[in-house]
Design a protein around this motif. Structure first.
Motif, mmCIF file in Angstrom:
data_model
loop_
_atom_site.group_PDB
_atom_site.id
_atom_site.type_symbol
_atom_site.label_atom_id
_atom_site.label_comp_id
_atom_site.label_asym_id
_atom_site.label_seq_id
_atom_site.Cartn_x
_atom_site.Cartn_y
_atom_site.Cartn_z
ATOM 1 N N CYS A 17 5.955 -8.180 0.535
ATOM 2 C CA CYS A 17 4.661 -7.572 0.844
ATOM 3 C C CYS A 17 3.685 -8.669 1.268
ATOM 4 C CB CYS A 17 4.114 -6.832 -0.382
ATOM 5 S SG CYS A 17 2.397 -6.252 -0.191
ATOM 6 N N ARG A 44 -0.017 -1.545 -4.340
ATOM 7 C CA ARG A 44 -0.413 -0.237 -3.833
ATOM 8 C C ARG A 44 -1.026 -0.277 -2.431
ATOM 9 N NH1 ARG A 44 2.573 2.895 -5.023
ATOM 10 N NH2 ARG A 44 1.159 4.637 -4.592
ATOM 11 N N LEU A 78 10.012 -7.333 -2.616
ATOM 12 C CA LEU A 78 10.340 -6.011 -3.137
ATOM 13 C C LEU A 78 11.750 -6.016 -3.699
ATOM 14 C CD1 LEU A 78 7.886 -5.506 -1.217
ATOM 15 C CD2 LEU A 78 8.870 -3.247 -0.783
ATOM 16 N N VAL A 89 4.175 4.235 3.784
ATOM 17 C CA VAL A 89 4.735 3.742 2.523
ATOM 18 C C VAL A 89 3.768 2.743 1.885
ATOM 19 C CG1 VAL A 89 7.106 4.130 3.267
ATOM 20 C CG2 VAL A 89 6.025 1.917 3.694
ATOM 21 N N ARG A 90 3.909 2.612 0.559
ATOM 22 C CA ARG A 90 3.005 1.747 -0.198
ATOM 23 C C ARG A 90 3.811 0.752 -1.010
ATOM 24 N NH1 ARG A 90 -1.425 5.261 -1.560
ATOM 25 N NH2 ARG A 90 -2.305 3.603 -2.877
ATOM 26 N N CYS A 91 3.202 -0.408 -1.259
ATOM 27 C CA CYS A 91 3.804 -1.409 -2.133
ATOM 28 C C CYS A 91 3.672 -0.927 -3.567
ATOM 29 C CB CYS A 91 3.120 -2.759 -1.948
ATOM 30 S SG CYS A 91 3.678 -4.035 -3.120
ATOM 31 N N GLU A 92 4.776 -0.935 -4.305
ATOM 32 C CA GLU A 92 4.739 -0.475 -5.693
ATOM 33 C C GLU A 92 3.976 -1.427 -6.600
ATOM 34 O OE1 GLU A 92 5.707 2.350 -6.976
ATOM 35 O OE2 GLU A 92 6.305 3.087 -5.005
ATOM 36 N N GLU A 93 3.837 -2.674 -6.165
ATOM 37 C CA GLU A 93 3.143 -3.663 -6.996
ATOM 38 C C GLU A 93 1.630 -3.624 -6.800
ATOM 39 O OE1 GLU A 93 4.422 -5.508 -9.322
ATOM 40 O OE2 GLU A 93 6.469 -4.832 -8.943
ATOM 41 N N ARG A 147 14.367 2.540 -0.728
ATOM 42 C CA ARG A 147 13.495 3.700 -0.579
ATOM 43 C C ARG A 147 12.725 3.637 0.738
ATOM 44 N NH1 ARG A 147 8.280 3.960 -1.377
ATOM 45 N NH2 ARG A 147 8.236 2.000 -2.553
ATOM 46 N N SER A 203 15.772 -1.548 -4.962
ATOM 47 C CA SER A 203 15.505 -0.114 -5.029
ATOM 48 C C SER A 203 14.344 0.276 -4.120
ATOM 49 C CB SER A 203 15.195 0.281 -6.476
ATOM 50 O OG SER A 203 14.814 1.644 -6.552
ATOM 51 N N ASP A 204 13.253 -0.505 -4.169
ATOM 52 C CA ASP A 204 12.097 -0.199 -3.322
ATOM 53 C C ASP A 204 12.428 -0.394 -1.856
ATOM 54 O OD1 ASP A 204 10.493 0.448 -5.465
ATOM 55 O OD2 ASP A 204 9.676 -1.572 -5.689
#
Length: 246
Positions: free
Chosen positions: A205, A235, A212, A229-233, A219, A215-216
């Protein structure tokens, strides 16, 4: 949220322009002239207080000198009257004559003492006036420097503001090419995190600089190209390009 890939890529252009505007704002607020003007303002304020104190001292000494000179004039006038009385021959009594001569001598000593006081006050007043002149000259130098710094600061402001205006105009054009819902999300995230969208590059990111996990990445890899899409860390919006490593 859905948005065309090209519209999502325009977010990167928008983020770059926002970063440029932020740099310009920081540059404007951290000009060296600003800090020097602040420091100069403090020095001028202190100098102003010193000048007021020095001018007050001069005024006080002027009054003190006037009073001392008045005292001298009064003693001199009294001595002159006594001397004229003595010279007139009107004093016939030996005792009165002796007393008058004694008084004249006493007044002359008193006049001499008072004249010494006047001279001492004049010297102190002269020194105080010299101090005022010195401090005033220092203030004039600081005022000249302040004017130079103000002109330099304002010139820098003008240059930065011109650049910021041009950048802001480019930003308007880019923002106009982005769907309203996507732009609203970007602005919301930018307000929260400073950066609203970042490039997904090599599986990392560009916003939080974190890689990432598998899994991310899977996805995101399987998400439709028009899916936002968004960064899970952090956002932030992740923009996918050929550099994303998917």
């Amino acid at each position: 949220m859905k948005a065309a890939p090209e519209a999502q890529k325009r977010l990167l252009d928008l983020a770059e322009l926002d970063a440029a505007l932020a740099r310009l704002a920081h540059r404007r607020s951290s000009l060296p002239e600003i800090a020097e003007l602040d420091e100069l303002g403090g020095r001028m304020a202190g100098l102003g207080s010193q000048i007021v104190a020095a001018e007050t001292a001069v005024s006080d000494l002027a009054r003190e000198q006037t009073k001392a000179e008045t005292d001298v004039d009064q003693v001199r006038a009294r001595a002159d009257r006594d001397q004229k009385r003595l010279d007139s021959g009107q004093v016939s009594s030996p005792r009165d004559l002796e007393n008058l001569q004694h008084e004249i001598a006493s007044l002359q000593r008193r006049q001499g003492d008072l004249e010494e006081v006047v001279l001492e006050i004049m010297e102190r007043r002269e020194a105080a006036e010299a101090k005022v002149a010195e401090l005033t000259a220092q203030r004039a130098e600081l005022e000249t420097r302040r004017d130079e710094l103000t002109a330099a600061r304002d010139a820098a402001f003008s240059e930065i503001d011109k650049e910021a205006f041009a950048t802001g105009e480019r930003r308007k054009l880019v923002a106009g090419q982005i769907p309203d819902d996507l732009l609203a999300l970007y602005e919301k995230l930018r307000g929260q995190y400073g950066v609203g969208a970042a490039l997904l590059q090599g599986g990392r990111c560009g916003g939080c600089k974190l890689s990432l996990n598998v899994s991310d990445l899977n996805r995101i890899r399987s998400a439709p190209h028009d899916e936002v899409v968004r960064c899970e860390e952090c956002r932030r919006i992740l923009v996918r390009t050929a550099e994303s490593g998917l």
